[in-house]
Design a protein around this motif. Structure first.
Motif, PDB file in Angstrom:
ATOM      1  N   PRO A  38      32.526 -55.459  91.166  1.00  0.00           N
ATOM      2  CA  PRO A  38      31.749 -54.673  92.134  1.00  0.00           C
ATOM      3  C   PRO A  38      30.274 -55.041  92.123  1.00  0.00           C
ATOM      4  N   ARG A  39      29.559 -54.614  93.165  1.00  0.00           N
ATOM      5  CA  ARG A  39      28.118 -54.798  93.232  1.00  0.00           C
ATOM      6  C   ARG A  39      27.481 -54.271  91.943  1.00  0.00           C
ATOM      7  N   GLY A  40      26.535 -55.012  91.408  1.00  0.00           N
ATOM      8  CA  GLY A  40      25.847 -54.590  90.199  1.00  0.00           C
ATOM      9  C   GLY A  40      26.505 -55.029  88.911  1.00  0.00           C
ATOM     10  N   PHE A  41      27.735 -55.568  88.982  1.00  0.00           N
ATOM     11  CA  PHE A  41      28.430 -56.074  87.801  1.00  0.00           C
ATOM     12  C   PHE A  41      28.175 -57.573  87.665  1.00  0.00           C
ATOM     13  N   LYS A  42      28.220 -58.045  86.433  1.00  0.00           N
ATOM     14  CA  LYS A  42      28.118 -59.471  86.148  1.00  0.00           C
ATOM     15  C   LYS A  42      29.332 -59.906  85.334  1.00  0.00           C
ATOM     16  N   PRO A  62      28.675 -53.855  83.841  1.00  0.00           N
ATOM     17  CA  PRO A  62      27.619 -53.287  84.681  1.00  0.00           C
ATOM     18  C   PRO A  62      26.271 -53.442  84.006  1.00  0.00           C
ATOM     19  N   ARG A  63      25.202 -53.083  84.690  1.00  0.00           N
ATOM     20  CA  ARG A  63      23.868 -53.224  84.096  1.00  0.00           C
ATOM     21  C   ARG A  63      23.733 -52.365  82.841  1.00  0.00           C
ATOM     22  N   THR A  64      24.342 -51.205  82.847  1.00  0.00           N
ATOM     23  CA  THR A  64      24.362 -50.342  81.671  1.00  0.00           C
ATOM     24  C   THR A  64      25.791 -49.897  81.450  1.00  0.00           C
ATOM     25  N   GLY A  65      26.170 -49.717  80.209  1.00  0.00           N
ATOM     26  CA  GLY A  65      27.517 -49.264  79.916  1.00  0.00           C
ATOM     27  C   GLY A  65      28.390 -50.370  79.348  1.00  0.00           C
ATOM     28  N   ARG A 223      17.623 -47.296  95.934  1.00  0.00           N
ATOM     29  CA  ARG A 223      18.195 -47.275  94.581  1.00  0.00           C
ATOM     30  C   ARG A 223      19.480 -48.101  94.526  1.00  0.00           C
ATOM     31  N   TYR A 224      20.280 -47.995  95.554  1.00  0.00           N
ATOM     32  CA  TYR A 224      21.530 -48.758  95.613  1.00  0.00           C
ATOM     33  C   TYR A 224      21.261 -50.258  95.606  1.00  0.00           C
ATOM     34  N   ILE A 225      20.394 -50.731  96.502  1.00  0.00           N
ATOM     35  CA  ILE A 225      20.155 -52.172  96.561  1.00  0.00           C
ATOM     36  C   ILE A 225      19.466 -52.668  95.296  1.00  0.00           C
ATOM     37  N   ASP A 226      18.635 -51.827  94.683  1.00  0.00           N
ATOM     38  CA  ASP A 226      17.932 -52.262  93.478  1.00  0.00           C
ATOM     39  C   ASP A 226      18.900 -52.453  92.317  1.00  0.00           C
ATOM     40  N   GLU A 227      19.912 -51.605  92.229  1.00  0.00           N
ATOM     41  CA  GLU A 227      20.855 -51.693  91.123  1.00  0.00           C
ATOM     42  C   GLU A 227      21.969 -52.694  91.382  1.00  0.00           C
ATOM     43  N   CYS A 228      22.199 -53.029  92.655  1.00  0.00           N
ATOM     44  CA  CYS A 228      23.305 -53.923  92.995  1.00  0.00           C
ATOM     45  C   CYS A 228      22.907 -55.386  93.112  1.00  0.00           C
TER      46      CYS A 228
END
Length: 363
Positions: A38-42, A62-65, A223-228
């Motif tokens: 998903p968006r924001g995952f690497k 994800p960025r965190t978790g 916030r959505y685009i910044d985290e994704c």
């Protein structure tokens, strides 16, 4: 459990690219790592053996978790038309869902703009509708990333912004996308029209579509685009600066916009006073509030050109389009002259490409 007892999920996308290129994105690890998840995952690890009976294993974070790992076996490979593989999450909680099956079908066709490929993904065998629905957002978001990677339009093939370019909030969003380096399609549309009401039940702008996802409310979208997406972070980094940023975001949204735009600028733009003149009673009541708000912001800037931290944040992007309009009218010009730090910081913002490329046409 029989097939009749299970639940299926189908998602699709159209990509302006040959299906061979799309197929390779599913079976080449160096390509799959750039879009899978998903968006924001690497994707942090991808091991693929694209042959019948071969296995794959992908870890995404994800960025965190915590990280998530999924794997399975290739059941059918018919390049570049069809790919079938099993799907099984690792871990006690995710793994309890059991094994499911993913079928990817690629159909190539000619269109006015050239070759395009219809991607149809069937994820079957879910034990419950909740499990199916939990994968819906993930697959749709992943296919958005796939489109971004392969389609020559990049993210402009999936992301569309809707709104009047003169709106300060629409401009804030467009500046945020520019700061992040995100390509997007833009549809200028007025608030409270049928098109906007279909996206936002309150009829306000902007709205944003990212594939199947529709969002409204500017701060939520930013916030959505910044985290994704990659690019400079627009949400202040540490806890202290994030809290300060949120403070100024609230000040601008809850107080600044109302006094500076709704009760001041719009009185000149859409005058509703006697004989079609600006309503002086409304303006005269707003001016002292604007004075107080600019004084607070002037102290916040101090000798710096940013409200918080060392990089542009959402707070700066919300304020810049408002100050742009304040510089056009008599009382507010004088008020800005009495707030030299705000004026200096705004002049610095006005030199940024994100500001220059979003200047609205007035008149």
């Amino acid at each position: 459990m029989t097939a009749r007892d299970t639940f299926d999920l189908t998602v699709s996308r159209t990509i302006r690219a040959p299906r061979q290129k799309v197929f390779e994105a599913f079976v080449k690890p160096e390509l799959l790592q750039r879009w899978f998840g998903p968006r924001g995952f690497k994707v942090t690890d991808a091991s693929l053996e694209p042959r019948v009976g071969g296995r794959y294993r992908v870890t995404m974070r994800p960025r965190t978790g915590e990280a998530y790992t999924v794997g399975g076996e290739y059941r059918e490979i018919k390049a570049p038309e069809r790919l079938v593989f099993t799907w099984k999450w690792e871990g006690e909680e995710m793994g309890a869902m059991g094994e499911t099956l993913v079928t990817v079908t690629l159909v190539e066709r000619r269109a006015e703009h050239g070759v395009e490929t219809e991607v149809s993904l069937l994820h079957s065998g879910f034990p419950a509708p909740e499990a199916r629905d939990a994968h819906n957002g993930g697959w749709n978001s992943s296919l958005n990333d796939l489109v971004d990677l392969i389609d020559p339009r990049g993210s402009a093939a999936t992301i569309t912004v809707y709104g009047d370019p003169r709106s300060t909030y629409v401009r804030t969003l467009r500046m945020a996308l520019a700061e992040k380096g995100i390509a997007y399609a833009y549809e200028p549309v007025a608030p409270h029209t049928e098109q906007i009401l279909a996206l936002n039940p309150f009829g306000r702008v902007p709205a944003l579509r990212d594939g199947d996802l529709t969002l409204y409310e500017t701060t939520a979208i930013v916030r959505y685009i910044d985290e994704c997406f990659d690019g400079p972070l627009l949400l202040a980094g540490n806890t202290r600066t994030r809290a300060m940023m949120e403070q100024y975001v609230s000040l601008i949204n809850c107080h600044g916009y109302d006094a500076m735009i709704r009760r001041y600028v719009l009185q000149y733009v859409f005058p509703k006073g006697p004989d079609g003149a600006p309503d002086r009673a409304v303006i005269d009541k707003a001016v002292p509030e604007i004075t107080s708000q600019l004084a607070v912001l002037d102290r916040a800037y101090g000798p710096r050109n940013l409200l918080v931290g060392d990089t542009v944040t959402l707070a700066d992007l919300l304020l810049a389009p408002i100050v742009f309009y304040l510089g056009m009218f008599p009382e507010s010009k004088a008020l800005l002259a009495a707030a030299p730090n705000v004026s200096r910081a705004h002049a610095a913002m006005a030199e940024r490409e994100s500001f220059k490329t979003t200047v609205p046409k007035l008149g």
